[in-house]
Write an enzyme that holds these catalytic residues in place. Structure first.
Site, PDB file in Angstrom:
ATOM      1  N   ARG A  27      63.430 -44.008  51.372  1.00 10.02           N
ATOM      2  CA  ARG A  27      62.229 -43.712  52.170  1.00 10.02           C
ATOM      3  C   ARG A  27      62.629 -43.454  53.617  1.00 10.02           C
ATOM      4  O   ARG A  27      62.132 -42.518  54.235  1.00 10.02           O
ATOM      5  CB  ARG A  27      61.226 -44.879  52.054  1.00 10.02           C
ATOM      6  CG  ARG A  27      60.005 -44.768  52.935  1.00 10.02           C
ATOM      7  CD  ARG A  27      59.180 -43.515  52.712  1.00 10.02           C
ATOM      8  NE  ARG A  27      58.747 -43.354  51.327  1.00 10.02           N
ATOM      9  CZ  ARG A  27      58.186 -42.250  50.842  1.00 10.02           C
ATOM     10  NH1 ARG A  27      57.995 -41.193  51.615  1.00 10.02           N
ATOM     11  NH2 ARG A  27      57.839 -42.177  49.563  1.00 10.02           N
ATOM     12  N   LYS A  80      65.880 -48.710  46.195  1.00 10.90           N
ATOM     13  CA  LYS A  80      66.175 -49.703  47.235  1.00 10.90           C
ATOM     14  C   LYS A  80      67.416 -49.364  48.066  1.00 10.90           C
ATOM     15  O   LYS A  80      67.956 -50.219  48.773  1.00 10.90           O
ATOM     16  CB  LYS A  80      66.327 -51.134  46.666  1.00 10.90           C
ATOM     17  CG  LYS A  80      65.187 -51.651  45.817  1.00 10.90           C
ATOM     18  CD  LYS A  80      63.822 -51.331  46.290  1.00 10.90           C
ATOM     19  CE  LYS A  80      63.385 -52.029  47.548  1.00 10.90           C
ATOM     20  NZ  LYS A  80      62.016 -51.587  47.945  1.00 10.90           N
ATOM     21  N   ARG A  92      62.187 -56.184  53.632  1.00  9.45           N
ATOM     22  CA  ARG A  92      61.667 -57.518  53.280  1.00  9.45           C
ATOM     23  C   ARG A  92      62.749 -58.576  53.483  1.00  9.45           C
ATOM     24  O   ARG A  92      63.948 -58.280  53.381  1.00  9.45           O
ATOM     25  CB  ARG A  92      61.270 -57.542  51.800  1.00  9.45           C
ATOM     26  CG  ARG A  92      60.056 -56.711  51.442  1.00  9.45           C
ATOM     27  CD  ARG A  92      59.742 -56.955  49.966  1.00  9.45           C
ATOM     28  NE  ARG A  92      58.532 -56.268  49.543  1.00  9.45           N
ATOM     29  CZ  ARG A  92      58.515 -55.191  48.768  1.00  9.45           C
ATOM     30  NH1 ARG A  92      59.654 -54.649  48.352  1.00  9.45           N
ATOM     31  NH2 ARG A  92      57.372 -54.644  48.411  1.00  9.45           N
ATOM     32  N   HIS A 115      64.956 -61.316  52.069  1.00  8.29           N
ATOM     33  CA  HIS A 115      65.434 -61.624  50.711  1.00  8.29           C
ATOM     34  C   HIS A 115      65.492 -63.134  50.515  1.00  8.29           C
ATOM     35  O   HIS A 115      65.801 -63.869  51.462  1.00  8.29           O
ATOM     36  CB  HIS A 115      66.836 -61.043  50.492  1.00  8.29           C
ATOM     37  CG  HIS A 115      66.870 -59.537  50.552  1.00  8.29           C
ATOM     38  ND1 HIS A 115      68.045 -58.817  50.475  1.00  8.29           N
ATOM     39  CD2 HIS A 115      65.874 -58.621  50.664  1.00  8.29           C
ATOM     40  CE1 HIS A 115      67.757 -57.528  50.547  1.00  8.29           C
ATOM     41  NE2 HIS A 115      66.465 -57.383  50.666  1.00  8.29           N
ATOM     42  N   ARG A 120      73.860 -48.152  48.256  1.00  6.72           N
ATOM     43  CA  ARG A 120      73.906 -49.393  49.036  1.00  6.72           C
ATOM     44  C   ARG A 120      74.685 -50.411  48.212  1.00  6.72           C
ATOM     45  O   ARG A 120      74.696 -50.319  46.970  1.00  6.72           O
ATOM     46  CB  ARG A 120      72.458 -49.842  49.212  1.00  6.72           C
ATOM     47  CG  ARG A 120      72.232 -51.131  49.951  1.00  6.72           C
ATOM     48  CD  ARG A 120      70.732 -51.425  49.935  1.00  6.72           C
ATOM     49  NE  ARG A 120      70.356 -52.559  50.753  1.00  6.72           N
ATOM     50  CZ  ARG A 120      69.122 -53.051  50.812  1.00  6.72           C
ATOM     51  NH1 ARG A 120      68.149 -52.487  50.119  1.00  6.72           N
ATOM     52  NH2 ARG A 120      68.856 -54.095  51.561  1.00  6.72           N
TER      53      ARG A 120
HETATM   54  N1  LIG Z   1      64.974 -47.736  59.110  1.00  6.91           N
HETATM   55  C1  LIG Z   1      64.698 -48.528  58.095  1.00  6.91           C
HETATM   56  N2  LIG Z   1      63.574 -49.282  58.092  1.00  6.91           N
HETATM   57  C2  LIG Z   1      63.293 -50.084  57.043  1.00  6.91           C
HETATM   58  N3  LIG Z   1      64.078 -50.200  55.945  1.00  6.91           N
HETATM   59  C3  LIG Z   1      65.194 -49.466  55.912  1.00  6.91           C
HETATM   60  C4  LIG Z   1      65.551 -48.610  56.968  1.00  6.91           C
HETATM   61  N4  LIG Z   1      66.730 -48.013  56.649  1.00  6.91           N
HETATM   62  C5  LIG Z   1      67.085 -48.485  55.463  1.00  6.91           C
HETATM   63  N5  LIG Z   1      66.176 -49.366  55.005  1.00  6.91           N
HETATM   64  C6  LIG Z   1      66.280 -50.067  53.738  1.00  6.91           C
HETATM   65  O1  LIG Z   1      65.530 -49.376  52.777  1.00  6.91           O
HETATM   66  C7  LIG Z   1      65.338 -50.290  51.710  1.00  6.91           C
HETATM   67  C8  LIG Z   1      64.288 -49.760  50.775  1.00  6.91           C
HETATM   68  O2  LIG Z   1      64.875 -48.684  50.107  1.00  6.91           O
HETATM   69  P1  LIG Z   1      64.052 -47.496  49.468  1.00  6.91           P
HETATM   70  O3  LIG Z   1      63.187 -46.871  50.491  1.00  6.91           O
HETATM   71  O4  LIG Z   1      65.010 -46.614  48.779  1.00  6.91           O
HETATM   72  O5  LIG Z   1      63.142 -48.279  48.427  1.00  6.91           O
HETATM   73  S1  LIG Z   1      62.351 -47.685  47.181  1.00  6.91           S
HETATM   74  O6  LIG Z   1      63.307 -47.499  46.097  1.00  6.91           O
HETATM   75  O7  LIG Z   1      61.697 -46.451  47.594  1.00  6.91           O
HETATM   76  O8  LIG Z   1      61.396 -48.752  46.859  1.00  6.91           O
HETATM   77  C9  LIG Z   1      64.983 -51.586  52.409  1.00  6.91           C
HETATM   78  O9  LIG Z   1      65.397 -52.643  51.586  1.00  6.91           O
HETATM   79  P2  LIG Z   1      64.980 -54.166  51.829  1.00  6.91           P
HETATM   80  O10 LIG Z   1      65.584 -54.556  53.162  1.00  6.91           O
HETATM   81  O11 LIG Z   1      65.573 -54.926  50.731  1.00  6.91           O
HETATM   82  O12 LIG Z   1      63.486 -54.227  51.857  1.00  6.91           O
HETATM   83  C10 LIG Z   1      65.752 -51.497  53.732  1.00  6.91           C
HETATM   84  O13 LIG Z   1      66.861 -52.362  53.794  1.00  6.91           O
END
Ligand SMILES: Nc1ncnc2c1ncn2[C@@H]1O[C@H](COP(=O)(O)OS(=O)(=O)O)[C@@H](OP(=O)(O)O)[C@H]1O
EC number: 2.8.2.-
Length: 352
Positions: free
Chosen positions: A113, A109, A317, A319, A190
């Site tokens: 990705r 998280k 997502r 929260h 983070r």
């Molecule tokens: N560009 C962009 N678009 C969308 N999301 C973004 C981006 N950059 C960072 N993030 C943040 O990435 C969080 C998910 O982290 P991961 O990809 O490491 O998640 S996982 O561990 O593979 O499930 C995800 O966490 P959540 O906001 O809690 O859903 C995002 O805050």
């Protein structure tokens, strides 16, 4: 056969026999070349360096919900094809499958990705789309299995993968080091409190009946004792996990990317990552735009596509609201670990 081809291709019969034969020869040569290149993507393992034997099915298992980083959504896989796609296979048909020289090892998280999808825009980076989970769940399958998952690369291209659960896997540092001491490691970190809430939000989306975040946080709510055995809390004690990696890797071989800056200044963080990987700075602010609906930076063009691309619905997502007293208690809990982490990495991530 020649006559049938003539009819199919509407070759004027008035053509002198020699020219007709030459034309047929040319068509056959073209067809032969086409078949050769089409085959190259899927058959190249039988040429050049010997392909590792397939001891087990090549696809990694999907991670259990809430246990580790999630797989990229199908949407993301489509938008950023890996080497298995016909187009990239065609161009990379003469390449070789190599073990990764760089791995995004965490954190779950953290924004792993986003980092991988952004990096894949670079022409010298080739990466596996899904999370292989080799160094935690699939290690017994062997390095040949792992290598077989990798995309083909040409000389000078870097092979990469991301599996965020490696960062908290006790055996991972020794295992990666035994594959190659020189492996470059990247950790996207983070704010551990937001990370924990994000982790919980992911689990909640799959199991809506789980207890509240507040009740899972404490061993005993009245005494305020935090439950450090809950993985959502445990993963955020970065200093503790990092100590384990430093037994096998020098700190200079690990790059710490700020998950917050990856959102506020993706090009800036990507600049650091490209330098660390020894890549030319090709990914710049020209590659990004801020999508107001998504609330995140997105790519103007994803790898292998000319269309704008944001990450899927599972990234970013909403929260749930968490009791501010609990949030504060968690801030107090993480503070000393954060300080230690800043000291170890020489970077202040500004979480306090
Ligand atoms: N560009 C962009 N678009 C969308 N999301 C973004 C981006 N950059 C960072 N993030 C943040 O990435 C969080 C998910 O982290 P991961 O990809 O490491 O998640 S996982 O561990 O593979 O499930 C995800 O966490 P959540 O906001 O809690 O859903 C995002 O805050």
């Amino acid at each position: 056969m020649g006559q049938r081809l003539n009819r199919c291709l509407d070759v004027p019969v008035a053509l002198p026999p020699l020219r007709r034969r030459l034309l047929l020869l040319f068509i056959m040569l073209f067809l032969w070349l086409y078949m050769f290149y089409s085959c190259a993507g899927s058959c190249a393992g039988t040429r050049g360096s010997p392909a590792p034997p397939r001891a087990a099915p090549p696809l990694p298992q999907l991670p259990a919900p809430g246990e580790a980083g999630e797989e990229s959504s199908l949407e993301e896989q489509r938008a950023a094809p890996d080497a298995a796609s016909p187009i990239s296979s065609f161009f990379n048909g003469s390449g070789t499958k190599r073990l990764p020289q760089a791995i995004i090892i965490g954190v779950k998280k953290g924004g792993t990705r986003a980092l991988l999808e952004f990096l894949r825009v670079h022409p010298d980076v080739r990466a596996v789309g899904a999370e292989p989970h080799f160094f935690d769940r699939n290690y017994e399958r062997g390095l040949a299995w792992y290598r077989d998952l990798m995309p083909r690369t040409l000389e000078g291209q870097i092979t990469m993968e991301k599996t965020p659960s490696y960062f908290v896997t006790k055996e991972a540092p020794a295992r990666i080091s035994s594959m190659s001491k020189g492996t470059k490691l990247i950790v996207v970190v983070r704010d551990p409190v937001t990370r924990a809430i994000s982790d919980y939000t992911q689990t909640l989306s799959k199991k809506p009946d789980i207890p509240t975040f507040e009740s899972l946080t404490f061993k005993n709510r009245t005494t305020g004792l935090i439950d450090t055995s809950w993985s959502a809390i445990q993963i955020g004690i970065y200093a503790k996990h990092l100590e384990n990696w430093l037994l096998y890797f020098p700190i200079g071989q690990i790059l710490f990317v700020s998950g917050e800056r990856l959102i506020s200044d993706p090009a800036g963080e990507l600049g650091r990552v490209q330098d660390f990987l020894g890549l030319k700075r090709i990914i710049t602010d020209k590659h990004f735009y801020f999508n107001k609906t998504k609330g995140f930076p997105c790519l103007k063009k994803a790898e292998g596509s000319s269309k704008p691309h944001c990450l899927g619905k599972t990234k970013g997502r909403t929260h749930p609201d968490i009791d501010q007293e609990v949030v504060q208690r968690l801030r107090d809990f993480y503070r000393p670990f954060n300080m230690k982490f800043y000291q170890m990495t020489g970077q202040d991530f500004g979480w306090d």
